[in-house]
Each structure stands twice: as C-alpha cells, then as structure tokens.
Write a protein that holds these residues in place. Structure first.
Motif, PDB file in Angstrom:
ATOM      1  N   PHE B  83       3.752 -12.547  -7.369  1.00  0.00           N
ATOM      2  CA  PHE B  83       2.634 -12.536  -6.428  1.00  0.00           C
ATOM      3  C   PHE B  83       1.279 -12.600  -7.133  1.00  0.00           C
ATOM      4  CE2 PHE B  83       5.734 -10.139  -3.555  1.00  0.00           C
ATOM      5  CZ  PHE B  83       6.177 -11.318  -2.990  1.00  0.00           C
ATOM      6  N   PRO B 140       3.269  -0.573  -1.598  1.00  0.00           N
ATOM      7  CA  PRO B 140       1.801  -0.585  -1.741  1.00  0.00           C
ATOM      8  C   PRO B 140       1.317  -1.169  -3.067  1.00  0.00           C
ATOM      9  CG  PRO B 140       2.537   1.520  -0.890  1.00  0.00           C
ATOM     10  CD  PRO B 140       3.765   0.784  -1.313  1.00  0.00           C
ATOM     11  N   ILE B 142       3.077  -3.691  -4.806  1.00  0.00           N
ATOM     12  CA  ILE B 142       3.889  -4.868  -5.104  1.00  0.00           C
ATOM     13  C   ILE B 142       3.009  -6.007  -5.632  1.00  0.00           C
ATOM     14  CG2 ILE B 142       3.781  -5.930  -2.800  1.00  0.00           C
ATOM     15  CD1 ILE B 142       7.028  -5.592  -4.711  1.00  0.00           C
ATOM     16  N   VAL B 143       1.726  -5.956  -5.294  1.00  0.00           N
ATOM     17  CA  VAL B 143       0.771  -6.886  -5.888  1.00  0.00           C
ATOM     18  C   VAL B 143      -0.484  -6.079  -6.187  1.00  0.00           C
ATOM     19  CG1 VAL B 143       0.297  -7.724  -3.546  1.00  0.00           C
ATOM     20  CG2 VAL B 143      -0.693  -8.918  -5.472  1.00  0.00           C
TER      21      VAL B 143
END
Lengths: 416, 269, 308
Positions: B83, B140, B142-143
């Motif tokens: 991401f 929260p 993840i990127v």
C-alpha cells in the motif's frame, strides 16, 4: 470553503448537544440468584495476581460444575488505559480487578454494577477496605485483597545502635539517627518521593489530626498538612534520607545495610527474603506506624474485584466474587501470592498467624483509611507526587507545598 | 592505506560503544538473579544459567505470543510494502487533483501523538466487532505515513523517462507499477519492510488494548505482565528483552543483501 | 523537494497524452490510505480536537456528549501550568541538541562505511550501528539502567578506576536530560545512517571523478559533491527526525518517568500522563498545541529547504 462551512455547522450542532446532566438518584443494587450460575466467566487481573489467579480458580470450577473461569493477566502499566478503552467501547470482560484508588473513577463511568446486598455482606470486611469501593453512597464490587503500610527496620542494626523500634514521630527521628550514626546505615531511612509518594504523606496528615478532603472539597492547605510535610521533609533536610539514589537502588540498599528502615506494604516481607537470600529473613522486622499527635492511622490500598453492567454472565460472575471473599479462600490466596485478606475472619487462619510480621499488618489494618474514592483521585495524587518531589529536593517549603497542592487540586475538583 | 586503517579503527571503536549495552544485556541474561545486581558487577557470568529463559517460557505463553507477534508483524509488513508503495507512486508520478490536500493528511497522521486517538480508535474497532482479533491490531497501521513518505521520496528519484516510455507503449499504470517501478524499489522496500516489522514487533500499547485474551497477546504485551512497579524481576525482563530482539537481528542479517542493492539502482541514473 | 517533485510532475503531465485519466487512476492508487484514514483516523482526530474545548474526563467515555463546553479554558490553563511549561522547554532543548547530534553521527557513520571498506566488515558495522534503532525500548531501558547504576554500573566502575566519583546519572536534575539525549542519539542515528548510505550509493562516480579532475580536495568534494547530492536525504531525515523527536516520550517514560522533578518530562510525556489520569479535555488541548507546533516546524523546514 463550502466544506469548511459544513464542518463548522456540524461542530456547532454537536456542541449544542453537549452539556452535563444533573446527577440522578443513587444506583440501586439488584439481587443475584447464584443458583443460575453457569457458563464461562471472563476475568481480567493484573501483575502477579493475574498470573496466579487462573490456576487458583480451578478450585472454584471444581466446586461449581458447569462454571468455567477464564483469566486474562494484564501488566499494570497498561491496565488503566485498557480498562478505560474497554469501557468506552463497551467491550468489557465480566469481571475485572481494579486498583482500589481507581474505584471512584471507574464507578463514575457508569460501567460498574452495584454490589448485590443479598450476596455480599459488608460487615465481614475491614471498614477501610469496604470504603474503597463505596462511591457516592453506592458500593461497587468487593475489596479483594488489602495493603497497608507499616515501618520496616533492620533488627541487627537497631541492636547494634542500641535502640528500640519507634512508637512516635519524635522517636522515629532519633531511631533513624542512631542507625545512621552508630550502625553505619549512612542513607538513613528510605522515603519515597516519586511515583506513589502520596502514600508516604497522607498517613502523616491523618496522624497529625488533619485530612486531605472534607465535605466534597480538597483541604490540603491546613496546619496539619504543613506539620505532616515538615516531618516528612525533615528526614531529607537532616541527611537522614537520600534523594540521589537511582530507581531500583532500593531495596538492595536495605539489604546492604545502607538504608536502615522504610515504610512499605506486606509484599516486602517476601520481597526482602528474595532480595537478600534466606539468611536475611532474620535481620529485619516490622513495627506499626509510629504515632503522631492524633494517632497512627495508616493508608489502606489493595485491589477490588468488580462486575461490569455489560457482563454476559452476571450470576456466575458474582458467585465467583463471593467465593473469592470466603475467609478460607482468602487465607489460601494469601499463601499463593502474599496478598492480605480484606475479610477480617480470614486473619484467624493459620496461614496468617504464622508470621508475627504479617500480624503487624493485620493490627495496622484496624487503624487504616482509604484515599478519597472520588473520580479525580488519580489526578490529585499525581499533583501531590509532583509537589512532594519538589519538597523532598528542597526546592520549596512545606507551607508552599501545601498551598501548591491546594491550588492545583481545586482546579481539578473532586469530580462530584 | 593509513587513512583506511583509521577509518577501520574509528568504526570499530564506535561499534564497541554502540554494542556494549547489548553484549552486557546478553551476558546478564545468563546470570542468576542475585548475580545480575551484584556490586561490583561481573562481566562474564560467574555461574552460567538458563533459568531466566526457562522461567520466561514457564511463566507466560511465550510460544503463542511469539507466533502472534510474527503474524501481526508480517501482515503489517505485507500491507505496508504494497500500500505505501502504491500511494507513494501516485504522489510521486501521477499528478492528480487533491494531491496536496491528501499529502497534508499523510503528514497530519504522522504528527499527531498516538495517545490522542487511541480510545476513539478502540471504540471504532469495537463497533466493527474487531476487538481481540489480529485484524483489529493490524488495520489502523496497515498503511503508515512514514512508509508513504519514504516510498514517495524514493520513487520520485526514478527517472520519469522510464515511466513515460512505458506509458507511450500503452502499458497500464498497474503494470508500470508492478513491473517497472516496484522492482526498482527493492532497497527502499527492504528498509520499509524492516522498519515496519520492528515497529509492529515492538508495538505495545495498542496491541495491549485490543488483545483481550492471553492467546492473542504479542510478545511485549506478554512480557509486560510481570514487569510491575513493586517487584520487577530483572532476570526475566532481561531474558525477555533478548527474546524480543533476536528475531529482528536474524531478519536484518537476512535482508542485508538487499540493503547493498542500492548499487544496482545507481546504474539507472 | 516538494517543488521539484511538482515541477517534474508538471512536465510529465504535459508530456502525457491522456492527463485526465491520471486523476482517476491516481485515486485508485491512493485508495488504501484514503480508506484507512477516513475510517480510523479522521473521526478520532476530530474527537481529539473537539474534546479540547470541553471538560471531558475519562469518566465520560460512556456518554461523550454529556460534557460541558469550556471554550479555550483548557488552552489558557496550559500557560499557567508549570509542568507544561517545563515540558515545552525540555522538548525544545531535546530537539535542538538531539537532531544535529543524530544527523552528524548518522552522516559520519555513512560516509565512513561508504569510503571503500571491504564488504563483509561494512555489513558487520552496519548491522551493529543499526541494532539500537530496531531494538525494543524495553530491552534498551533495561540495559541502560544497569549501565548507569551509580554503584554497580559499568560506567561508574570505569570512572572509579580512573579516580572519578561517578554521579547518580538519572537521579541528578542537571544530568538526567543530557543522558536521555545521548541515549536517544545512540538509539536513532542508525536510521539516518541507512538513509544516507542509500543516498551516497546513488551518487554517480563520474561526479567525483570530474571534481577530482578540477583539482578538488577531499573536503571540497564532500562539500560540493556529496552534501548537495545528499540534500533530499538530509531533508527527509531532518523533517522525519524533528517530527519524531518533538514527540519524544518513550525514553524518559522507561528511564525516569519524567523525573527528577520534571527534569526529563517531555511535552508528549506530559500529555500521556494527563490522558493516563483521565483529564481528556486538558490532554486534548495540550496535544493540539503540540501538533500545531510540529506542523509549523515541518512547514518551515520544507520552506527553508526549497531550492531557490
């Protein structure tokens, strides 16, 4: 720009929705029918208690077929945040252990269930312990174990200096001086002036005949408070207590004989034997708090067990709490983690009467009070600690310390 | 030659200073509790013992916590690698409306003290039913803004001509991204992967709040159970610190060769 | 940097045949961030800002709207709060000293590692230097507390060996913050080193050769080739580190809990403590101020670094 306007409008709408409502009537406790107890109870518990409770609860499971207890141990460092978040997200367990000084705050959130009178009998507990869970006239949860503070000293050093454990404030000063001058305890007495230091000072206030709160108001700026602070600070001023020791130097300093005495809770008996090895056990003892002009009241702490309103298994949860506060169970729990029983009858059990030093705490508990069970207590305690540190380091006088505490505590309020 | 010798000497001296606390901790983890705090201290253990490690595995569900930490960290790495480079690519090579505002939001997220958003975030996680799940711990982050920042900076340095040439050939953006840009980003991805791994691996407060049963605890959360104010057990704590650090060390050793690949990247300039 | 990226992007936009479709596809690429931000960050951030204008406390979490608006009172209280002022000052001192120290150490290590030493030792040193950055703070705290122990710590034992009576490092009001600064620099410079290394390896050899032909000495080559080429990396490290350092909290939290007498309390730690004691409105106000300062600082750095 358009988005900004919409944003402002939304905030405005939200703002008009704000506002505190007047406090409603005191909460009513609902009876519990423990005969319906079945299924799984989820429990959170901190530190050493959290580690040991899972295995300990097997006895409860054995006595109550169909009920299982699932204990999740938490670290103390994160427990307060975690429980607050769980309450906010309505994701609480059935039961949780709470530090006794958190009771006021957690009860105020409205997440705790009042103690059912048909199951739990107030009179079996130490009154001071019961007081920790009583918030605005309603009792929540049960006191699980208690702690109180007393006076630890090195018996070998006292003998060498030819002094007896002190019974009054004046004798304490002379006692510590003798240990230092005649028995080589060059750091004198250990007085905590950092985290938790309010526990050193609050008993002194009571012993001087004062109090830190009265009729819903903070009362730090009193002559009694100044007397207490002056007594506390005198040890630092006279070089009878050190401020330059690193975190963690104590309790080794006590084992080495550099510190001759300190005030602390019962866990230190086992802690000291671990720190100093088996042969150290005979070198120290415990005495009740030396008395001030108004007596020798100590502070009571410990932990409570509470049931949340959102508990999925209310009956079994309360039944578990009832079991935990059975005198025999309390005595056997003392054997596991050295947590002092909150139930008075448990002190007749052999486990508690074996060590005379433990008995000192039992006697002290009869003359012990809890910190005010108000929602803002943790905040006010932090203020006290900050100011006490300044006093200990000689940066401000006792009178100024009392004034500073009062000013800040007033800003915070009692949260009532 | 002498200059090179000096460089080596300087680097070695620096290494001794940097590594000393680690060496000392590692050795201390093999000392019995009483020796750890002996005065004067011992450097090598007088008495070698594995008791601290044994105690650690006995006291906590270490293996489970180890597994959980691995799952959480690997998922965070996978998410961030994919991401952050996607987002970074858009910021670096795809002009679009709203780019500056969006980049502003990335920076906002980077600059806000995490504690401020913790409880509202938990309420959200709870309302999605994600309490006590891996997803709740991971989602929260993840990127992450740092990853986006890093990848944007790195991809911006890839010559535009490479991307243009592919576009002229009619390649789709996703193909350009996956087949041209990503392979060039290996050094940056290695850095990002490692940083994400250790941030996640060492994360404490958020996993401690979201994980509600011991079988969901990550390593730092499990270790925190017995480090309390009254009686900190140093032997266990030190052994725990070693167990937490070792996997990171191994992974870093493994990724070393990608760090060196910065040279392949230079060839394109 | 932003400017150059934009300029480059603008050129790209002119050169491409279908500029309109770029926005569509770009939003597909940024979707992961947009979704995560919208779901997990936007709301909580607004809540944080909103509660700074209320008297919200931890006891209100079940009924967050049942609080009173207090306007700017929390913000005004910040300026009267002695500990907050001290925390702000400590944070300033910390950032101003730690930032150059970390950048300098990182740059020195990177340049030394890139000066043509053999591969295997280079990898070894790199690993060693990077280790503190990737280590859990729990481990670091344990190690440093023992190192600095006034009696049994190796540091003071070493000092004693040369006849110096070592101080009580973390219990001393004037020494505690410097110790935290050194420890943080020790812990952080590996990150800068890796970024600088990658950037150094990206500098074309021809540039150095050309400079050498022109008669540039070692220092001149560093000054006029290396440093300008490191500009993006320097900017990145400066901005990122100053954002991180302004929020420093972990080190004092585990080493000193902010003491003695607030000597190592940072702005973030003070905010953390306010949250911890349930004072949400006040903590929200302090966090908003801190955030504003960080944002202004980052903006300023981007501005100053913009190529003239």
């Amino acid at each position: 720009m358009k988005r900004f306007v919409i944003g402002v409008a939304a905030v405005g709408l939200l703002a008009t929705a704000c506002g505190r409502s007047a406090g409603g009537p005191a909460e009513e406790a609902k009876d519990v029918d423990v005969n319906k107890a079945a299924g799984e109870v989820t429990v959170w518990a901190m530190g050493a208690e959290g580690e040991a409770l899972g295995a300990f609860a097997k006895e409860f499971e054995a006595a109550n077929p169909g009920v299982t207890v699932k204990v999740t141990p938490l670290g103390w460092d994160v427990a307060h945040d975690k429980i607050t978040a769980a309450i906010a997200g309505n994701a609480t367990p059935d039961v949780s252990m709470l530090g006794s000084t958190w009771m006021g705050e957690m009860a105020k959130t409205g997440a705790l269930e009042p103690t059912p009178g048909n199951l739990i009998d107030e009179s079996v507990f130490f009154p001071g312990a019961w007081g920790t869970g009583e918030v605005a006239g309603t009792a929540y949860g049960v006191p699980w174990y208690v702690e109180t503070r007393a006076f630890y000293y090195r018996t070998d050093l006292a003998e060498k200096a030819g002094v007896k454990p002190p019974a009054t404030w004046e004798e304490t000063t002379a006692f510590v001086k003798a240990l230092k001058d005649k028995a080589g305890a060059d750091l004198g007495v250990e007085q905590n002036f950092k985290q938790g230091s309010w526990q050193e000072v609050v008993p002194l206030v009571w012993q001087a005949g004062g109090d830190i709160s009265a009729a819903g108001k903070w009362t730090f700026d009193t002559p009694e408070m100044v007397t207490a602070l002056t007594h506390y600070a005198s040890f630092f001023e006279d070089g009878l207590a050190a401020t330059d020791q690193p975190t963690g130097a104590f309790p080794q300093t006590f084992v080495k004989g550099k510190v001759g005495a300190f005030y602390s809770g019962p866990w230190m008996i086992a802690g000291m034997e671990k720190e100093g090895g088996a042969d150290f056990a005979g070198k120290f003892s415990v005495a009740p708090y030396p008395k001030g002009s108004a007596g020798g009241t100590s502070v009571i702490g410990g932990s409570n067990m509470v049931v949340f309103k959102s508990a999925k298994n209310r009956e079994a949860a309360w039944k578990f709490l009832q079991w935990l506060t059975d005198p025999k169970v309390q005595a056997s729990w003392f054997g596991k983690v050295a947590a002092l029983p909150s139930v008075q009858a448990a002190w007749q059990e052999p486990a508690l009467t074996a060590d005379q030093r433990v008995g000192v705490f039992g006697d002290q508990l009869k003359d012990a009070r809890s910190a005010p069970a108000v929602p803002t207590w943790e905040q006010v305690a932090k203020v006290m600690e900050t100011e006490i540190e300044k006093l200990a380091l000689g940066k401000q006088s006792a009178a100024d310390t009392a004034k500073a505490m009062q000013a800040q505590a007033e800003t915070i309020g009692t949260g009532a | 030659m002498t200059r090179r010798m000096w460089t080596y000497a300087g680097l070695a001296a620096g290494l001794v200073l940097v590594a000393f606390p680690f060496g000392w901790t590692l050795l201390a983890s093999f000392k019995p509790e009483s020796e750890i705090r002996r005065d004067p201290p011992t450097f090598l253990p007088d008495q070698w013992t594995f008791a601290n490690y044994a105690g650690l595995f006995e006291r906590t569900q270490m293996d489970q916590a180890f597994f959980n930490s691995t799952v959480v960290a690997l998922a965070a790495v996978a998410g961030n690698l994919l991401f952050c480079s996607m987002v970074g690519y858009a910021f670096a090579k795809l002009p679009f409306r709203g780019r500056n505002v969006l980049f502003g939001l990335v920076l906002v997220q980077l600059m806000v003290p995490a504690i401020v958003v913790m409880i509202p975030q938990f309420v959200l996680i709870a309302s999605f039913g994600l309490v006590n799940t891996f997803l709740g711990i991971i989602l929260p982050t993840i990127v992450t803004p740092l990853g986006i920042f890093l990848m944007r900076q790195f991809i911006a340095d890839i010559p535009d001509e490479l991307v243009h040439a592919a576009r002229v050939d009619g390649a789709r953006e996703f193909r350009i991204f996956f087949q041209i840009v990503l392979p060039l980003c290996k050094p940056a991805l290695a850095t990002l992967g490692l940083i994400t791994f250790f941030t996640s691996w060492n994360g404490f407060i958020w996993p401690a709040v979201v994980a509600q049963s011991e079988d969901m605890y990550t390593l730092p959360v499990a270790l925190a159970i017995f480090s309390n104010a009254q009686a900190t057990q140093y032997g266990l704590l030190i052994a725990g610190a070693v167990v937490v650090v070792l996997p990171i060390l191994v992974i870093f050793l493994f990724l070393q060769r990608y760090f060196v690949q910065g040279t392949t990247f230079t060839g394109l300039k | 940097m932003v400017a150059t990226v934009e300029a480059r992007a603008a050129r790209a936009a002119v050169a491409t045949p279908r500029p309109l479709r770029r926005t569509g596809i770009a939003w597909v690429f940024v979707a992961p961030f947009v979704v995560v931000f919208a779901v997990f960050w936007a709301g909580p951030l607004l809540v944080g800002l909103g509660m700074s204008f209320t008297d919200m406390r931890s006891t209100d979490v079940r009924n967050p709207l049942g609080v009173d608006l207090v306007g700017l009172r929390n913000y005004l209280r910040l300026f009267d709060d002695e500990l907050m002022r001290k925390a702000a000052f400590n944070t300033l001192v910390f950032v101003v000293t730690t930032l150059p120290l970390t950048l300098g150490l990182g740059l020195a290590a990177a340049v030394a590692l890139n000066s043509g030493i053999a591969r295997l030792p280079a990898a070894f040193f790199r690993l060693g230097y990077y280790l503190p950055y990737i280590t859990s703070i729990i481990g670091i705290a344990v190690a440093w507390r023992f190192l600095l122990d006034p009696e049994a710590g190796p540091v003071n034992q070493l000092l004693a060996a040369v006849g110096v009576d070592g101080p009580s490092w973390l219990a001393d009001e004037t020494l505690a913050l410097p110790v935290i600064i050194v420890m943080t620099a020790w812990r952080s410079f590996g990150f800068d080193m890796v970024i600088f290394l990658a950037a150094l390896q990206g500098i074309p050899k021809e540039l150095y050769e050309a400079a050498e032909v022109d008669g540039a000495g070692r220092w001149e080559r560093f000054r006029w080739v290396t440093l300008p080429m490191l500009r993006p990396a320097l900017l990145f490290c400066t901005v990122y580190s100053s954002i991180g350092f302004t929020q420093f909290m972990e080190e004092p939290l585990v080493m000193t809990k902010g003491g003695p007498a607030g000597a190592t309390t940072s702005a973030s730690l003070a905010i953390y403590n306010q949250f911890g004691s349930g004072n949400f409105g006040y903590a929200g106000a302090a966090a908003t101020v801190l955030f504003t300062v960080i944002a202004a600082l980052a903006f300023l750095q981007f501005r100053l670094a913009r190529p003239r």
